[in-house]
Design a protein around this motif. Sequence first.
Motif, PDB file in Angstrom:
ATOM      1  N   PHE A 225       0.835  -1.189   0.000  1.00  0.00           N
ATOM      2  CA  PHE A 225       0.000   0.000   0.000  1.00  0.00           C
ATOM      3  C   PHE A 225       0.878   1.250   0.000  1.00  0.00           C
ATOM      4  O   PHE A 225       1.378   1.657   1.047  1.00  0.00           O
ATOM      5  CB  PHE A 225      -0.906   0.007   1.241  1.00  0.00           C
ATOM      6  N   PRO A 226       1.116   1.870  -1.165  1.00  0.00           N
ATOM      7  CA  PRO A 226       1.921   3.086  -1.191  1.00  0.00           C
ATOM      8  C   PRO A 226       1.194   4.201  -0.444  1.00  0.00           C
ATOM      9  O   PRO A 226       0.086   4.589  -0.824  1.00  0.00           O
ATOM     10  CB  PRO A 226       2.044   3.409  -2.687  1.00  0.00           C
ATOM     11  N   GLU A 227       1.812   4.665   0.627  1.00  0.00           N
ATOM     12  CA  GLU A 227       1.174   5.626   1.533  1.00  0.00           C
ATOM     13  C   GLU A 227       0.851   6.969   0.871  1.00  0.00           C
ATOM     14  O   GLU A 227       0.008   7.710   1.348  1.00  0.00           O
ATOM     15  CB  GLU A 227       2.091   5.881   2.744  1.00  0.00           C
ATOM     16  N   ASP A 228       1.545   7.290  -0.222  1.00  0.00           N
ATOM     17  CA  ASP A 228       1.357   8.613  -0.818  1.00  0.00           C
ATOM     18  C   ASP A 228       0.132   8.709  -1.724  1.00  0.00           C
ATOM     19  O   ASP A 228      -0.161   9.750  -2.283  1.00  0.00           O
ATOM     20  CB  ASP A 228       2.609   9.006  -1.624  1.00  0.00           C
ATOM     21  N   GLN A 229      -0.572   7.606  -1.901  1.00  0.00           N
ATOM     22  CA  GLN A 229      -1.710   7.635  -2.818  1.00  0.00           C
ATOM     23  C   GLN A 229      -2.833   8.526  -2.297  1.00  0.00           C
ATOM     24  O   GLN A 229      -3.040   8.664  -1.095  1.00  0.00           O
ATOM     25  CB  GLN A 229      -2.231   6.220  -3.056  1.00  0.00           C
ATOM     26  N   THR A 230      -3.570   9.123  -3.248  1.00  0.00           N
ATOM     27  CA  THR A 230      -4.673  10.012  -2.867  1.00  0.00           C
ATOM     28  C   THR A 230      -5.939   9.637  -3.639  1.00  0.00           C
ATOM     29  O   THR A 230      -6.741   8.854  -3.187  1.00  0.00           O
ATOM     30  CB  THR A 230      -4.311  11.496  -3.118  1.00  0.00           C
ATOM     31  N   CYS A 231      -6.059  10.205  -4.865  1.00  0.00           N
ATOM     32  CA  CYS A 231      -7.299  10.056  -5.630  1.00  0.00           C
ATOM     33  C   CYS A 231      -6.907   9.820  -7.083  1.00  0.00           C
ATOM     34  O   CYS A 231      -5.800  10.145  -7.502  1.00  0.00           O
ATOM     35  CB  CYS A 231      -8.111  11.346  -5.477  1.00  0.00           C
ATOM     36  N   CYS A 232      -7.811   9.231  -7.875  1.00  0.00           N
ATOM     37  CA  CYS A 232      -7.485   8.956  -9.279  1.00  0.00           C
ATOM     38  C   CYS A 232      -7.613  10.206 -10.157  1.00  0.00           C
ATOM     39  O   CYS A 232      -7.162  10.216 -11.295  1.00  0.00           O
ATOM     40  CB  CYS A 232      -8.380   7.851  -9.828  1.00  0.00           C
ATOM     41  N   GLY A 233      -8.263  11.237  -9.626  1.00  0.00           N
ATOM     42  CA  GLY A 233      -8.389  12.480 -10.393  1.00  0.00           C
ATOM     43  C   GLY A 233      -9.700  12.622 -11.147  1.00  0.00           C
ATOM     44  O   GLY A 233      -9.892  13.557 -11.919  1.00  0.00           O
ATOM     45  N   GLN A 234     -10.585  11.683 -10.906  1.00  0.00           N
ATOM     46  CA  GLN A 234     -11.825  11.702 -11.686  1.00  0.00           C
ATOM     47  C   GLN A 234     -12.732  12.924 -11.460  1.00  0.00           C
ATOM     48  O   GLN A 234     -13.330  13.414 -12.427  1.00  0.00           O
ATOM     49  CB  GLN A 234     -12.618  10.414 -11.456  1.00  0.00           C
ATOM     50  N   PRO A 235     -12.841  13.435 -10.212  1.00  0.00           N
ATOM     51  CA  PRO A 235     -13.756  14.585 -10.036  1.00  0.00           C
ATOM     52  C   PRO A 235     -13.434  15.770 -10.956  1.00  0.00           C
ATOM     53  O   PRO A 235     -14.317  16.214 -11.703  1.00  0.00           O
ATOM     54  CB  PRO A 235     -13.627  14.925  -8.554  1.00  0.00           C
ATOM     55  N   PRO A 236     -12.195  16.265 -10.988  1.00  0.00           N
ATOM     56  CA  PRO A 236     -11.944  17.367 -11.933  1.00  0.00           C
ATOM     57  C   PRO A 236     -12.014  16.923 -13.388  1.00  0.00           C
ATOM     58  O   PRO A 236     -12.448  17.687 -14.258  1.00  0.00           O
ATOM     59  CB  PRO A 236     -10.535  17.851 -11.572  1.00  0.00           C
ATOM     60  N   PHE A 237     -11.637  15.679 -13.671  1.00  0.00           N
ATOM     61  CA  PHE A 237     -11.681  15.171 -15.046  1.00  0.00           C
ATOM     62  C   PHE A 237     -13.109  15.240 -15.580  1.00  0.00           C
ATOM     63  O   PHE A 237     -13.361  15.747 -16.675  1.00  0.00           O
ATOM     64  CB  PHE A 237     -11.161  13.731 -15.077  1.00  0.00           C
ATOM     65  N   ASN A 238     -14.053  14.751 -14.793  1.00  0.00           N
ATOM     66  CA  ASN A 238     -15.448  14.766 -15.227  1.00  0.00           C
ATOM     67  C   ASN A 238     -15.986  16.181 -15.362  1.00  0.00           C
ATOM     68  O   ASN A 238     -16.928  16.419 -16.107  1.00  0.00           O
ATOM     69  CB  ASN A 238     -16.323  13.970 -14.255  1.00  0.00           C
ATOM     70  N   GLY A 239     -15.387  17.098 -14.636  1.00  0.00           N
ATOM     71  CA  GLY A 239     -15.792  18.487 -14.747  1.00  0.00           C
ATOM     72  C   GLY A 239     -15.138  19.196 -15.927  1.00  0.00           C
ATOM     73  O   GLY A 239     -15.379  20.377 -16.149  1.00  0.00           O
ATOM     74  N   GLY A 240     -14.320  18.483 -16.676  1.00  0.00           N
ATOM     75  CA  GLY A 240     -13.659  19.082 -17.828  1.00  0.00           C
ATOM     76  C   GLY A 240     -12.384  19.834 -17.459  1.00  0.00           C
ATOM     77  O   GLY A 240     -11.744  20.440 -18.309  1.00  0.00           O
ATOM     78  N   ASP A 241     -12.006  19.785 -16.172  1.00  0.00           N
ATOM     79  CA  ASP A 241     -10.793  20.476 -15.724  1.00  0.00           C
ATOM     80  C   ASP A 241      -9.610  19.506 -15.856  1.00  0.00           C
ATOM     81  O   ASP A 241      -9.090  18.998 -14.867  1.00  0.00           O
ATOM     82  CB  ASP A 241     -10.987  20.938 -14.278  1.00  0.00           C
ATOM     83  N   PHE A 242      -9.200  19.296 -17.112  1.00  0.00           N
ATOM     84  CA  PHE A 242      -8.150  18.308 -17.380  1.00  0.00           C
ATOM     85  C   PHE A 242      -6.811  18.740 -16.782  1.00  0.00           C
ATOM     86  O   PHE A 242      -5.969  17.904 -16.463  1.00  0.00           O
ATOM     87  CB  PHE A 242      -7.992  18.071 -18.888  1.00  0.00           C
ATOM     88  N   GLU A 243      -6.613  20.049 -16.662  1.00  0.00           N
ATOM     89  CA  GLU A 243      -5.336  20.528 -16.132  1.00  0.00           C
ATOM     90  C   GLU A 243      -5.155  20.016 -14.704  1.00  0.00           C
ATOM     91  O   GLU A 243      -4.102  19.470 -14.347  1.00  0.00           O
ATOM     92  CB  GLU A 243      -5.322  22.052 -16.179  1.00  0.00           C
ATOM     93  N   THR A 244      -6.188  20.192 -13.903  1.00  0.00           N
ATOM     94  CA  THR A 244      -6.126  19.723 -12.519  1.00  0.00           C
ATOM     95  C   THR A 244      -6.099  18.197 -12.450  1.00  0.00           C
ATOM     96  O   THR A 244      -5.319  17.612 -11.692  1.00  0.00           O
ATOM     97  CB  THR A 244      -7.338  20.254 -11.717  1.00  0.00           C
ATOM     98  N   SER A 245      -6.953  17.552 -13.266  1.00  0.00           N
ATOM     99  CA  SER A 245      -7.019  16.082 -13.160  1.00  0.00           C
ATOM    100  C   SER A 245      -5.716  15.441 -13.634  1.00  0.00           C
ATOM    101  O   SER A 245      -5.314  14.400 -13.126  1.00  0.00           O
ATOM    102  CB  SER A 245      -8.221  15.535 -13.927  1.00  0.00           C
TER     103      SER A 245
END
Lengths: 241, 474
Positions: free
Chosen positions: A30-50
Amino acid sequence: MATCLCDAFYADVARAAVEVLEFAGCEVVFPEDQTCCGQPPFNGGDFETSRKIARHTMRTFADADLPVIVPSGSCAAMHRHGNLLQFEDQPDLEDARDLARRTWELTDYLVNGLKIVRWPGRHEGRLALHHACHTRGSATGHAITRLLSTIEGLDVVPVGQGDQCCGFGGTFAVTFPHISREMGRLKLEHLLEKNPQAVVSADMSCLMHLCGLAGASGMALPVLHVAQVLRNALTAPVARP
Amino acid sequence: MTEPIDAFAAAQSISRRDAVVHSAALTTEQRSHILRRDYEDPDALRRLAGRIKQHTLDHLDHYLEQAVSTLEKNGVHVHFAPTAEAACRIVLGILQKAGARSVVKSKSMVSEEIHLNDYLARHGITSLETDLGEFIVQIDGDTPSHIVRPIIHKRRDEVARSFEAHGLGAYDDDPETITRRARRHLRRHYLASDAGITGANFLSAESGRLVIVTNEGNARFCMAPNRLHIALLGLEKIVPRDRDLSLFLNLLARSATAQQLTVYTQFIRGPRAPSQPSGPDTMHLVLLDNGRTEILGTSCREILRCIRCGACQNVCPVYRQASGHAYRTVYGGPVGAVLSPLLAGPEFSAYADLPRASTLCGACQEVCPVDIPIPELLLRLRAKGKGAGIIGPDAPPMQAFGAVATSPGLWRLGLKVSKTMNLFPAKWVPWKPLQQWLRLRTLPRWEGGVFRAWMRNRQNGSRRRPSPDPDNKS
């Protein structure tokens, strides 16, 4: 990868995923540094953030050339498909491809990666299976059905209009509240039609939305992640002939 | 401020919503039944059809040239309309030159797209819709809310009342009576009209054959008694060869209405031949661009494969809840959420909310007879909107989330802090997305950090296997 929802709300689901993998003979890192896959901004069209979040995930899982197992069809789809779309014109597309190749949804990995065709143990009861939309067209649907069908005592009830979305859709749930709720109500009607003891899915996001809707109308909706069903089946007393 | 499509859905009557929900769900089920019954692998056919259409689009210059030269050889006058306005002007010009005052027309989404009826009316030409659904829409002063079933949003008692109000007989909501009355009314007009206008479903570049499908036979009636036929179609309707039509006609009928074949399928090669007893002596074909060649140059070009079957509308849970008029454009539902903002060209921002009206569930792509990756195109348009600085109402701020999600220390701290939120009601937390969630739903207990602590212990060696006996491998 535990997923942000299990990280914040559903510790037991992530635990169950680890236990199921270990039972199948894997050593789980379990790599401790993991957070999120980035889907929330991706689905919002904010590809820069995702893309920033996806790059963080790629770095976090780059160390060892290991399969990345996610107890969520949605996060797996983000790695396998979403990233390829948002990195199509990026210099590090190859890193995205690498993560896509290594990522598996949990049950897909058990059945198609580890070639497990039968799950031992017992689970007494009737369950309604909700196929999350992000597992559409992937191997997950068959994998879950296959594993659940081999567990003794478990009865998966038929669900009408299984192709219909539950109405979660990430931020859609808060930006389109009316439609989201109405879709959820219809989904609950279909899932509960045959009086199952619990609703099971490969995605906690759908279940969080459905539980929340049921809860707001004063109803407790028992839900289980498929990893919990598999894990519970192992620990249940097995009636042997 | 709310999303316009959500607001529309919330405001419409339950009976209207239920009419759409039930009808769309039924057609979806029948579609999937007939495809699985008739074909071993319907998905392979969808992919093949998608490849043929994509190939045609990728070589549209070639096929357009071939189509135009074949059509002209067949005696058809071909017109190219770069804009909606130009298309209307061309049609008006043809009608005026022929001295036509009244027109009968069969169903054509392109004619809706260019608002042809209004334009002709402004220039003193009456245009009568002869498809039953379109006829009802026309007498009601309404607009179609579905590509294939324009009155999916209407109940039959509404139709009966409307017929009564328009002198088509005393109130009777029996569908057969309604249809007979419309039939009697329309027959007179076919014979009295000066020209027939139709749409077209396909155009074969190889033979110049125009294919028109209807279930009511009304396109035939628009053509047969008239000397003049004008066909309107988008330039993406071209297929390379006649033999491709077998695939497309089989998929179109099954996808749109769960039929093996539509009741009437017309193959029109040109004006009446001397040996034919009736039919138009003159045939014009108007090819509409209206932004389509612009779309060809974008990363959303796959949307031009669309054969207008409406299957994506029927299966879409958002369309079912909102109904077609929620999309404020001629094309609603998933295909419309992609096509409408693109066709709007410089007015893109006015329709940038349409691609947001989706959970990206992917049901649309799964039923699409030409395998258009609609969810991917919706995402591309969302990114386009975001890039143009258009942000939806109530959209949660993502930059802050991105900052936390790329900083593991902050993330872990956030998880720890979040657990303290169990100590007081979540409604106290002044974060808008959370409050919006809580307006309709409860929230599970926060368990931030619980799994991580357990996992750390486990990796430090205190492992327990749930149950041995791993005899489960094949």
